[in-house]
Write an enzyme that holds these catalytic residues in place. Structure first.
Site, mmCIF file in Angstrom:
data_model
loop_
_atom_site.group_PDB
_atom_site.id
_atom_site.type_symbol
_atom_site.label_atom_id
_atom_site.label_comp_id
_atom_site.label_asym_id
_atom_site.label_seq_id
_atom_site.Cartn_x
_atom_site.Cartn_y
_atom_site.Cartn_z
ATOM 1 N N PHE A 1 0.840 -1.200 0.000
ATOM 2 C CA PHE A 1 0.000 0.000 0.000
ATOM 3 C C PHE A 1 0.873 1.247 0.000
ATOM 4 O O PHE A 1 0.497 2.279 -0.540
ATOM 5 C CB PHE A 1 -0.959 -0.017 1.197
ATOM 6 C CG PHE A 1 -0.395 0.625 2.432
ATOM 7 C CD1 PHE A 1 -0.547 1.988 2.656
ATOM 8 C CD2 PHE A 1 0.299 -0.122 3.364
ATOM 9 C CE1 PHE A 1 -0.021 2.582 3.790
ATOM 10 C CE2 PHE A 1 0.828 0.468 4.491
ATOM 11 C CZ PHE A 1 0.667 1.825 4.710
ATOM 12 N N CYS A 2 2.077 1.159 0.602
ATOM 13 C CA CYS A 2 2.983 2.311 0.600
ATOM 14 C C CYS A 2 3.440 2.634 -0.816
ATOM 15 O O CYS A 2 3.539 3.802 -1.194
ATOM 16 C CB CYS A 2 4.195 2.029 1.476
ATOM 17 S SG CYS A 2 3.829 2.018 3.243
ATOM 18 N N ASP A 3 3.701 1.590 -1.608
ATOM 19 C CA ASP A 3 4.106 1.808 -2.992
ATOM 20 C C ASP A 3 2.972 2.418 -3.800
ATOM 21 O O ASP A 3 3.185 3.288 -4.643
ATOM 22 C CB ASP A 3 4.540 0.487 -3.630
ATOM 23 C CG ASP A 3 5.785 -0.085 -2.983
ATOM 24 O OD1 ASP A 3 6.636 0.713 -2.568
ATOM 25 O OD2 ASP A 3 5.900 -1.318 -2.892
#
EC number: 3.4.22.-
Length: 400
Positions: free
Chosen positions: A33-35
């Site tokens: 999700f960070c990417d």
């Protein structure tokens, strides 16, 4: 959940841009999700460089964000989400946006550039997020376009508030450069306009485009103007020449308008209000326009307008500027400052009418130009801070 891409980058660079290449080649379903959040902030959710599947995943992630309550906003928090068990907070403090998230038992943070911040704002779900006392953004909202009018009338309605989107580099929006483009922006807009395109109003009185064109020409605004130049105010004789060339000298019916425009065109704050309203960074990017068209086509809307298959009828964009004088609380408010303040509302209305339907998008920016503001990049930058903008965005498509 691995968050090393963001965490390592936080230690080495103040911007996330340098890590994009490390994520774009990875299969989408393998991205953390960070990417995904990184790609959204870098490119914006409406980037034409991504597939519809990628945009769907981005939208699904951004839909997780909700407006923060007033009691949660001690550090400027305006949105929060809990994704895959990880808490994420978006905060705006002194004009700087930061992303806070929990990495193990440690709270990590990353500051966003102004471009990344704008990408983040435009990607938020259709909920109202309050960013301080003077900045409220309403994210994209979908609606229905219902009409029983025949296609020619629908097209005519769209044309009346629109002009063609300019396809070549000579007129295309320039880079986001902190008001350095504003003189070129107004020159491009006015030069490319016709009777159905840009509309400019002062206190609900429409200002003829030819009058504006003559004004900017007399001010020295042309394709060769230095972007950092401070405009020199016109003398009474210069303004009078412009007015007389646009209004019959002997016709008393235009006397009120002539007096009004003669006064306005000698007021630096009005010139600042007028020219700043054309700054394209206040409005819409080409990728947003492309997204709207792609969305309409991808929804496979029925042929309601009875056009030929694959016929692209209209790809239009209009610009409406409303400038209103601020009524002072007392007479000294004008005399003390040597002029008056102006409220500016600048709207841009791109629309798409195809064989598959109608898409209408509106972005409106409102701000205050204080009395005495000089028409220069420095003057506009001080008068119109980013947090003073109020932007609304809407997409309307036919009801299927």
């Amino acid at each position: 959940m691995q968050t090393s891409n963001i965490t390592n980058h936080e230690r080495n660079d103040s911007s996330w841009m340098s890590t994009v290449k490390s994520t774009t080649e990875v299969s989408w379903n393998k991205l953390s999700f960070c990417d995904v959040l990184l790609k959204i902030i870098t490119f914006g959710i409406y980037s034409p460089h991504e597939t519809l599947a990628e945009k769907y995943s981005e939208k699904k992630l951004m839909d997780s964000f909700s407006p923060s309550l007033s009691q949660d906003k001690m550090d400027g928090e305006f949105a929060h989400a809990n994704i895959d068990g990880i808490s994420i907070r978006l905060c705006l403090n002194k004009g700087i946006c930061s992303v806070f998230y929990l990495d193990g038992d440690k709270i990590q943070s990353t500051q966003l550039s102004s471009k990344e911040y704008n990408n983040l704002l435009s990607s938020l779900p259709p909920k109202q997020f309050n960013l301080g006392k003077v900045h409220t953004i309403t994210a994209p909202v979908s609606g229905n376009f219902k009409t029983h009018k025949p296609a020619p009338e629908v097209i005519e309605t769209a044309i009346n508030c629109c002009t063609s989107i300019i396809p070549n580099d000579d007129y295309f929006p320039v880079k986001d450069t902190d008001f350095n483009s504003v003189w070129h922006d107004i020159y491009r807009d006015i030069r490319a306009s016709n009777s159905n395109s840009t509309k400019i109003y002062f206190n609900n009185i429409e200002i003829p485009l030819k009058l504006i064109a003559d004004l900017i020409n007399e001010l020295g605004i042309n394709e060769f103007i230095d972007s950092k130049k401070e405009l020199q105010m016109l003398s009474y004789n210069q303004v009078n020449k412009i007015i007389n060339s646009n209004f019959p000298q002997q016709d008393l019916c235009f006397q009120t308008e002539k007096l009004l425009f003669t006064s306005l065109f000698q007021d630096p704050a009005f010139i600042s209000a007028l020219t700043s309203a054309f700054w394209q960074s206040l409005h819409i990017t080409s990728s947003s326009v492309e997204h709207i068209y792609a969305q309409i086509m991808s929804e496979n809307i029925e042929n309601r307008l009875n056009f030929m298959p694959e016929q692209r009828v209209i790809n239009n964009c209009g610009h409406i500027i409303k400038i209103n004088a601020v009524v002072p609380k007392n007479d000294t408010a004008i005399s003390a400052s040597g002029g008056r303040a102006y409220e500016v509302s600048s709207s841009i209305l791109p629309s798409h009418i195809t064989c598959n339907g109608v898409g209408i998008n509106k972005i409106e920016t409102s701000y205050l130009v204080h009395a005495g503001t000089l028409p220069s990049s420095e003057g506009l930058r001080n008068a119109i801070p980013p947090e003073s903008r109020q932007v609304s965005f809407a997409i309307i498509s036919p009801d299927v």
